[in-house]
Motif scaffolding. Structure first.
Motif, short mmCIF file in Angstrom:
data_model
loop_
_atom_site.label_atom_id
_atom_site.label_comp_id
_atom_site.label_asym_id
_atom_site.label_seq_id
_atom_site.Cartn_x
_atom_site.Cartn_y
_atom_site.Cartn_z
N THR A 1 -1.49 10.03 49.93
CA THR A 1 -0.49 10.25 50.98
C THR A 1 -0.38 8.99 51.83
O THR A 1 -1.35 8.25 51.98
CB THR A 1 -0.83 11.45 51.88
N GLU A 2 0.83 8.72 52.33
CA GLU A 2 0.98 7.61 53.28
C GLU A 2 1.66 8.16 54.53
O GLU A 2 2.76 8.69 54.47
CB GLU A 2 1.76 6.44 52.67
N GLN A 3 0.97 8.05 55.64
CA GLN A 3 1.46 8.61 56.90
C GLN A 3 1.92 7.47 57.82
O GLN A 3 1.20 6.49 57.98
CB GLN A 3 0.36 9.41 57.59
N PHE A 4 3.11 7.63 58.41
CA PHE A 4 3.60 6.62 59.36
C PHE A 4 3.98 7.29 60.68
O PHE A 4 5.16 7.48 60.96
CB PHE A 4 4.81 5.87 58.79
N PRO A 5 2.99 7.68 61.48
CA PRO A 5 3.35 8.27 62.77
C PRO A 5 3.98 7.23 63.69
O PRO A 5 3.83 6.02 63.49
CB PRO A 5 2.01 8.75 63.32
N LYS A 6 4.69 7.74 64.67
CA LYS A 6 5.37 6.90 65.66
C LYS A 6 4.33 6.03 66.38
O LYS A 6 3.21 6.45 66.62
CB LYS A 6 6.04 7.84 66.65
N LEU A 7 4.73 4.82 66.74
CA LEU A 7 3.87 3.93 67.54
C LEU A 7 3.55 4.61 68.87
O LEU A 7 4.45 5.18 69.50
CB LEU A 7 4.62 2.62 67.77
N PHE A 8 2.30 4.55 69.29
CA PHE A 8 1.83 5.16 70.53
C PHE A 8 2.05 6.67 70.56
O PHE A 8 2.28 7.25 71.62
CB PHE A 8 2.52 4.55 71.77
N ALA A 9 2.02 7.33 69.39
CA ALA A 9 2.26 8.77 69.36
C ALA A 9 1.17 9.50 70.13
O ALA A 9 1.45 10.43 70.89
CB ALA A 9 2.32 9.27 67.93
N GLY A 10 -0.09 9.09 69.94
CA GLY A 10 -1.17 9.71 70.70
C GLY A 10 -1.68 11.01 70.12
O GLY A 10 -2.82 11.38 70.33
N GLN A 11 -0.85 11.74 69.39
CA GLN A 11 -1.26 13.00 68.78
C GLN A 11 -1.12 12.87 67.27
O GLN A 11 -0.04 12.58 66.77
CB GLN A 11 -0.38 14.14 69.28
N TYR A 12 -2.23 13.10 66.55
CA TYR A 12 -2.17 12.90 65.10
C TYR A 12 -2.60 14.14 64.33
O TYR A 12 -3.10 14.05 63.22
CB TYR A 12 -3.03 11.68 64.72
N GLY A 13 -2.39 15.31 64.94
CA GLY A 13 -2.81 16.56 64.31
C GLY A 13 -2.23 16.74 62.92
O GLY A 13 -2.95 16.98 61.95
N ALA A 14 -0.92 16.58 62.81
CA ALA A 14 -0.25 16.80 61.52
C ALA A 14 -0.71 15.78 60.49
O ALA A 14 -0.97 16.12 59.33
CB ALA A 14 1.26 16.71 61.72
N GLU A 15 -0.85 14.51 60.92
CA GLU A 15 -1.24 13.46 59.99
C GLU A 15 -2.66 13.68 59.49
O GLU A 15 -2.96 13.46 58.32
CB GLU A 15 -1.12 12.08 60.65
N ILE A 16 -3.55 14.11 60.41
CA ILE A 16 -4.94 14.34 60.01
C ILE A 16 -5.00 15.49 59.00
O ILE A 16 -5.71 15.43 58.01
CB ILE A 16 -5.82 14.62 61.26
N SER A 17 -4.19 16.53 59.23
CA SER A 17 -4.12 17.63 58.26
C SER A 17 -3.69 17.10 56.90
O SER A 17 -4.29 17.42 55.88
CB SER A 17 -3.12 18.69 58.72
N ALA A 18 -2.63 16.28 56.90
CA ALA A 18 -2.13 15.73 55.64
C ALA A 18 -3.20 14.90 54.94
O ALA A 18 -3.36 14.98 53.72
CB ALA A 18 -0.89 14.88 55.90
N LEU A 19 -3.97 14.13 55.72
CA LEU A 19 -5.02 13.30 55.13
C LEU A 19 -6.15 14.17 54.58
O LEU A 19 -6.78 13.83 53.58
CB LEU A 19 -5.57 12.33 56.18
N GLN A 20 -6.39 15.31 55.24
CA GLN A 20 -7.45 16.19 54.75
C GLN A 20 -7.05 16.94 53.50
O GLN A 20 -7.83 17.10 52.57
CB GLN A 20 -7.85 17.18 55.86
N VAL A 21 -5.79 17.38 53.47
CA VAL A 21 -5.31 18.11 52.29
C VAL A 21 -5.23 17.17 51.09
O VAL A 21 -5.67 17.51 49.99
CB VAL A 21 -3.92 18.73 52.58
N ASN A 22 -4.69 15.96 51.31
CA ASN A 22 -4.56 14.98 50.23
C ASN A 22 -5.74 14.02 50.28
O ASN A 22 -5.58 12.83 50.52
CB ASN A 22 -3.26 14.20 50.36
N SER A 23 -6.91 14.53 50.10
CA SER A 23 -8.13 13.75 50.27
C SER A 23 -8.14 12.53 49.35
O SER A 23 -7.73 12.60 48.19
CB SER A 23 -9.33 14.63 49.99
N ALA A 24 -8.59 11.41 49.90
CA ALA A 24 -8.65 10.17 49.11
C ALA A 24 -10.02 9.53 49.28
O ALA A 24 -10.77 9.87 50.19
CB ALA A 24 -7.56 9.20 49.58
N ASP A 25 -10.33 8.58 48.40
CA ASP A 25 -11.64 7.93 48.47
C ASP A 25 -11.76 7.02 49.68
O ASP A 25 -12.84 6.82 50.21
CB ASP A 25 -11.89 7.11 47.19
N VAL A 26 -10.64 6.43 50.08
CA VAL A 26 -10.69 5.61 51.29
C VAL A 26 -9.35 5.73 52.02
O VAL A 26 -8.29 5.83 51.40
CB VAL A 26 -11.03 4.13 50.98
#
Lengths: 316, 426
Positions: free
Chosen positions: B213-238
């Motif tokens: 997965t590649e996540q591009f949240p807004k600059l200075f978003a401050g909240q990354y709940g959705a992105e962290i979920s996406a990173l957890q669901v699409n688990s990667a080695d790094v």
């Protein structure tokens, strides 16, 4: 307008131009940027007189600038006149489409919708790698009818074009405000239902104003792009549009010259504020706006009106 | 009404001419324009540390207290007088302010610019005004790839170096690397970083790499709940991130709370500035970069020890990479002047600056790219670990400049995609 005042204006225009060319470079640069921004705010003022505050003039400001940048960089068109024509036509076409939707809304809804459209452009540009994403790209030096003045002369050329545009468009806008269609703006602000009963089309009146404002913003953007030599998506960001509203509030809507003067003042205030107080220059700008809102609610132009007449005259 | 129109224009004319000011020229001072973020989100992590470093190094240059082999007081014996300016406000404002610095304040040279947008806009003005300008921190490789400049130098390597080295590091250090994921800010910096990282990995592994997965949240978003979920669901080695400043802090705190950092390897290409602010919250094993051999990765030298000690003593925190970048720019500028000799013209200073090799607090800097105007340095990554509660680094890998910087005259992306010919990694 009498021949005499036209002649006076002509002399004044030439004087401004010569003055601008004689000023030190940094100041004439500032002056040119202020002319560009002043034109954008002039369009905004037209809308404000009809009771509509657009928080999205950045959309057309940025479109104009990007059209100019892309023409010089990718199509190798550097003629100022061609560039101006292209950016105005493009922005007017976009405005004619977006205006169909936007001109149905009033007040905060109009403000928010106009802002939304400019943020859409911002989003598109940020995702575009070819156009340099948030870093933007550089704009080549302009020429005029085959005459290329080079890097040193380019800013003088843009200055001359800007002064010419400000005077012509200023006079045209002044005439427009004296026309029936111009006065209809105030009628829209005061009472739309009555205007409809009188046989005017509120939608058409606002639509025309919106398109004029878009054209002026595109010209402002083009001037800025050509003189600064760089464009980036920040020009479509809502803070840029907010800056135009700031300048409009500073100058007031009393006269077509008010936004131009306010733009010059704003740019000077900002550059001196950042020189004097590099850490807190934004605060100085904030206090200036606060003071104007508190003491001159109709903008700086109300000062001129106060000096001219004991009783404030009806605009324009 | 016509009178009001005239009055208006007269007022405007009077106002602009009223602003004229005269500058007395003083021969025994070297006026230096310094532009960094003094307000806004980039001021805390970048602008202020850089400004502090400028204060420290300028004082030392003026007093002649920099460790050997740097010698002499001031530049050519002229004392440096800094003129500070806030970089906030966008590229159009910065081009105007640059003109003001040169033409109103009469500076001899300008050192500055953190934002890549500003670094692209300023050089053409610098050329027009014929003013020696040193870009000190911005990362975009486009500056010297798209054009050649005479008066403009950059004493910092490009951001491409960070991400090419990052790709090499994960390729060499993670034994069963199959998948990668990215979270980067949605602007040039984030997109470019992710692109250089993934393209290099593709080349290194012959295409055998999967992006979950590649996540591009807004600059200075401050909240990354959705992105962290996406990173957890699409688990990667790094997980690759080029986050900086407050965004790093917010991301690390939120990701740690949800266990993302415990389950995943994360590489922070610009994570070093967060060492001071996050400290204990950074997980063991996080791979950290400092945009060059800076901070904890700086090679041992007298100059580095001096810089570390003096900076920590004066400002209370150890210097981070923006501070090193600033020190590097100022020292480079001084050495170019020294080499050109007292009373040298700008052209002579430029020709001694071109291709200059010098040692800053972060080690060797070679002005070997962009026809001698762009620096290349080594790049270092290491894993964070704690010894008795103190943060140190293990598995440190140093990549020589010629391993992670494209050769002079090549475009970074093309160089990567053509298999990085000529890269010397030993």
């Amino acid at each position: 307008m009498s021949k005499r005042s036209l002649a006076l204006l002509l002399i004044l225009g030439v004087a401004t131009l010569v003055g601008g060319l004689l000023l030190p470079n940094w100041m004439s640069y500032l002056f040119t940027i202020a002319m560009g921004k002043g034109l954008v705010v002039l369009g905004l003022v037209l809308l404000m007189r009809a009771g509509l505050v657009s928080f999205g003039q950045g959309l057309y400001y940025c479109l104009g600038a990007y059209v100019a940048g892309m023409l010089t960089q990718f199509a190798e068109v550097t003629d100022v006149l061609l560039i101006l024509l292209a950016s105005v036509s493009f922005s007017v076409v976009i405005a004619a489409i977006i205006g169909l939707l936007l001109c149905r809304y009033r007040e905060i809804f109009f403000a928010m919708f106009s802002m939304a459209f400019s943020m859409i452009l911002y989003g598109l540009l940020v995702r575009n790698q070819v156009l340099g994403s948030t870093d933007g790209f550089n704009v080549a030096n302009p020429s005029l009818l085959g005459w290329a003045p080079g890097p040193e002369g380019a800013s003088n050329l843009v200055l001359a074009v800007a002064v010419l545009l400000v005077f012509t468009l200023g006079i045209l806008a002044w005439r427009y405000l004296k026309s029936l269609s111009g006065y209809a703006g105030e009628a829209v602000r005061e009472n739309e239902i009555r205007l409809e009963y009188l046989g005017g089309s509120v939608f058409k009146i606002i639509y025309v104003k919106y398109i004029i404002a878009a054209g002026l913003a595109a010209i402002g953007g083009t001037v800025t792009a050509l003189v600064s030599g760089h464009v980036d998506p920040e020009m479509a960001y809502w803070t840029t549009s907010g800056e135009f509203v700031f300048i409009a509030l500073m100058g007031g809507t009393g006269h077509v010259a008010a936004p131009i003067i306010a733009a010059v003042l704003f740019e000077s205030l900002r550059t001196y504020a950042s020189a004097v107080a590099p850490y807190t220059w934004q605060m100085i700008l904030g206090f200036a706006l606060l003071a104007i809102i508190l003491f001159l609610p109709s903008g700086l132009w109300s000062l001129v009106e106060r000096f001219q007449n004991k009783k404030p005259r009806k605009a324009p | 009404m016509k009178h009001s129109l005239l009055t208006a224009a007269t007022v405007a004319c009077a106002m602009t001419t009223g602003g004229l000011s005269l500058n007395a020229y003083a021969a025994d001072e070297y006026k230096l324009g310094l532009v960094t973020f003094l307000s806004g989100a980039a001021s805390g992590p970048f602008g202020i540390p850089a400004k502090n470093a400028a204060d420290l190094v300028i004082d030392a240059i003026n007093d002649g207290t920099l460790p050997a082999p740097i010698k002499g007081n001031g530049i050519d014996g002229r004392m440096i007088t800094p003129v500070y300016l806030d970089e906030a406000g966008g590229a159009t404002k910065q081009t105007a302010e640059f003109r003001n610095l040169v033409e109103r304040d009469g500076v001899d040279a300008v050192v500055g610019y953190i934002s890549s947008g500003d670094c692209l806009a300023i050089p053409s003005v610098a050329e027009e005004l014929k003013t020696l300008t040193v870009l000190f921190d911005c990362g975009t490789p486009r500056v010297f790839e798209e054009a050649d400049y005479k008066y403009v130098f950059r004493t910092t390597a490009t951001a491409s170096m960070d991400n090419i080295a990052a790709a090499r590091y994960v390729h060499e250090n993670l034994s069963d690397l199959q998948t990668i994921a990215g979270i980067n800010q949605n602007y040039s910096w984030g997109h470019d970083s992710w692109r250089d990282f993934t393209e290099t990995l593709k080349v290194l592994r012959g295409g055998d790499i999967e992006i979950t997965t590649e996540q591009f949240p807004k600059l200075f978003a401050g909240q990354y709940g959705a992105e962290i979920s996406a990173l957890q669901v699409n688990s990667a080695d790094v997980i690759h991130t080029s986050f900086w400043g407050g965004d790093t802090d917010a991301f690390v705190l939120q990701a740690a709370a949800r266990g993302l950092l415990a389950d995943n390897e994360v590489i922070f290409t610009a994570g070093e500035t967060a060492l001071n602010s996050l400290g204990e919250h950074l997980p063991d094993g996080a791979i950290i970069g400092a945009r060059g051999p800076f901070g904890p990765f700086a090679p041992e030298s007298e100059l580095n020890t001096w810089f570390q000690n003096e900076f920590t003593e004066r400002f209370g925190t150890p210097p981070t990479f923006p501070a090193y970048h600033m020190a590097q720019a100022l020292i480079g500028l001084k050495l170019a002047h020294d080499q050109a000799g007292v009373g040298a013209s700008t052209d002579e200073v430029i020709s001694s600056f071109e291709g200059l090799e010098f040692y800053g607090p972060g080690g060797k800097v070679e002005m070997s790219r962009g026809k001698g105007h762009q620096a290349a340095t080594e790049m270092v990554y290491g894993r964070l670990t704690r010894v008795d509660g103190e943060i140190t680094f293990t598995d440190i890998t140093r990549y020589p400049a010629d391993c992670v910087n494209p050769p002079d005259g090549t475009e970074t992306l093309k160089w990567i995609q053509s298999g990085m010919p000529g890269a010397e990694c030993n």
